[in-house]
Structure formats: structure tokens, C-alpha cells
Motif scaffolding. Structure first.
Motif, PDB file in Angstrom:
ATOM      1  N   ARG A  45       0.841  -1.207   0.000  1.00 55.47           N
ATOM      2  CA  ARG A  45       0.000   0.000   0.000  1.00 55.47           C
ATOM      3  C   ARG A  45       0.872   1.253   0.000  1.00 55.47           C
ATOM      4  NH1 ARG A  45      -3.609  -3.396   2.730  1.00 55.47           N
ATOM      5  NH2 ARG A  45      -2.639  -3.154   4.756  1.00 55.47           N
ATOM      6  N   LEU A  47       3.931   1.523  -1.235  1.00 51.48           N
ATOM      7  CA  LEU A  47       4.523   1.654  -2.567  1.00 51.48           C
ATOM      8  C   LEU A  47       3.508   2.185  -3.576  1.00 51.48           C
ATOM      9  CD1 LEU A  47       6.746  -1.541  -2.777  1.00 51.48           C
ATOM     10  CD2 LEU A  47       7.496   0.832  -2.555  1.00 51.48           C
ATOM     11  N   ALA A  48       2.261   1.791  -3.447  1.00 55.75           N
ATOM     12  CA  ALA A  48       1.224   2.305  -4.342  1.00 55.75           C
ATOM     13  C   ALA A  48       1.045   3.808  -4.143  1.00 55.75           C
ATOM     14  CB  ALA A  48      -0.087   1.569  -4.113  1.00 55.75           C
ATOM     15  N   GLN A  49       1.061   4.246  -2.886  1.00 50.11           N
ATOM     16  CA  GLN A  49       0.955   5.685  -2.606  1.00 50.11           C
ATOM     17  C   GLN A  49       2.189   6.416  -3.117  1.00 50.11           C
ATOM     18  OE1 GLN A  49       0.400   5.825   1.618  1.00 50.11           O
ATOM     19  NE2 GLN A  49      -1.828   5.646   1.479  1.00 50.11           N
ATOM     20  N   LEU A  50       3.338   5.807  -2.969  1.00 50.69           N
ATOM     21  CA  LEU A  50       4.581   6.425  -3.412  1.00 50.69           C
ATOM     22  C   LEU A  50       4.596   6.603  -4.922  1.00 50.69           C
ATOM     23  CD1 LEU A  50       7.286   7.431  -2.317  1.00 50.69           C
ATOM     24  CD2 LEU A  50       8.201   5.151  -2.642  1.00 50.69           C
ATOM     25  N   ASN A  51       4.006   5.658  -5.642  1.00 48.80           N
ATOM     26  CA  ASN A  51       3.946   5.766  -7.097  1.00 48.80           C
ATOM     27  C   ASN A  51       3.059   6.909  -7.559  1.00 48.80           C
ATOM     28  OD1 ASN A  51       5.716   3.697  -7.711  1.00 48.80           O
ATOM     29  ND2 ASN A  51       4.124   2.141  -7.687  1.00 48.80           N
ATOM     30  N   GLU A  52       2.157   7.372  -6.700  1.00 46.01           N
ATOM     31  CA  GLU A  52       1.287   8.485  -7.047  1.00 46.01           C
ATOM     32  C   GLU A  52       1.973   9.833  -6.874  1.00 46.01           C
ATOM     33  OE1 GLU A  52      -2.275   8.034  -4.776  1.00 46.01           O
ATOM     34  OE2 GLU A  52      -2.762   6.104  -5.694  1.00 46.01           O
ATOM     35  N   ASP A  55       7.635  12.595  -9.610  1.00 45.32           N
ATOM     36  CA  ASP A  55       9.086  12.555  -9.441  1.00 45.32           C
ATOM     37  C   ASP A  55       9.644  13.934  -9.098  1.00 45.32           C
ATOM     38  OD1 ASP A  55       9.170   9.853  -9.979  1.00 45.32           O
ATOM     39  OD2 ASP A  55       9.574  10.138 -12.109  1.00 45.32           O
TER      40      ASP A  55
END
Length: 91
Positions: A45, A47-52, A55
């Protein structure tokens, strides 16, 4: 060529345990279907938030650019912090 003749539906009609065989339910009986379930860990979860997160944080970049243009970005305190971090990395 192959000496094996193709199998048609009438030839396989008596077999029910064939791979890919379609089993039809008896009329009136309920059809039960298996269900899938997925569980996600806290790390997944996160990592999913981090992908949002983008950059490049445009808001931070624009505020730093503005401070540089005004001449207020560089200060003795920030320079000391940068030098200390550089020395820590070199040590």
C-alpha cells in the motif's frame, strides 16, 4: 503428416474428465463459482501511494527558484548544513 485423426465432439461426448471439458450443471441446481481474493501488505500500500507522488515536486522547485531569484535562498546556516553533509559523506 500425422496419422492421428482429429477428435470431434461426438467422439469425446462420453468423457467428462478431459482437460477443457465443459461441465453443465443439472437444471435447478445452484452454480457455485470459486472466488478470488487478494491481500495487500502495508508495504504494498505504501509503494502504491509512493507511485502516485510525482518525481519532481513542482511547488518546491518553483519556491526554490523564487528564493534564488530574490537572493534569499543562500544563507550561512544553509551553507553550514551543506558543508556538514558533504563532510559526512566524505568521511
Amino acid at each position: 503428416m500425422s496419422d492421428i485423426a482429429p477428435i470431434n465432439q461426438s467422439a469425446a461426448a462420453g468423457y467428462t474428465n478431459l482437460p477443457g471439458a465443459v461441465v453443465k450443471p443439472v437444471a435447478g441446481s445452484p452454480v457455485s463459482r470459486p472466488s478470488d481474493r487478494a491481500e495487500f501488505s502495508d508495504a504494498a500500500r505504501f509503494l502504491a501511494q509512493l507511485n502516485e507522488v510525482p518525481d519532481i515536486r513542482e511547488d518546491l522547485v518553483s519556491s526554490v527558484k523564487s528564493a534564488i531569484d530574490k537572493g534569499s535562498y543562500e544563507s550561512p546556516e544553509k551553507l553550514d548544513i551543506a558543508v556538514d553533509r558533504l563532510l559526512d559523506e566524505l568521511a
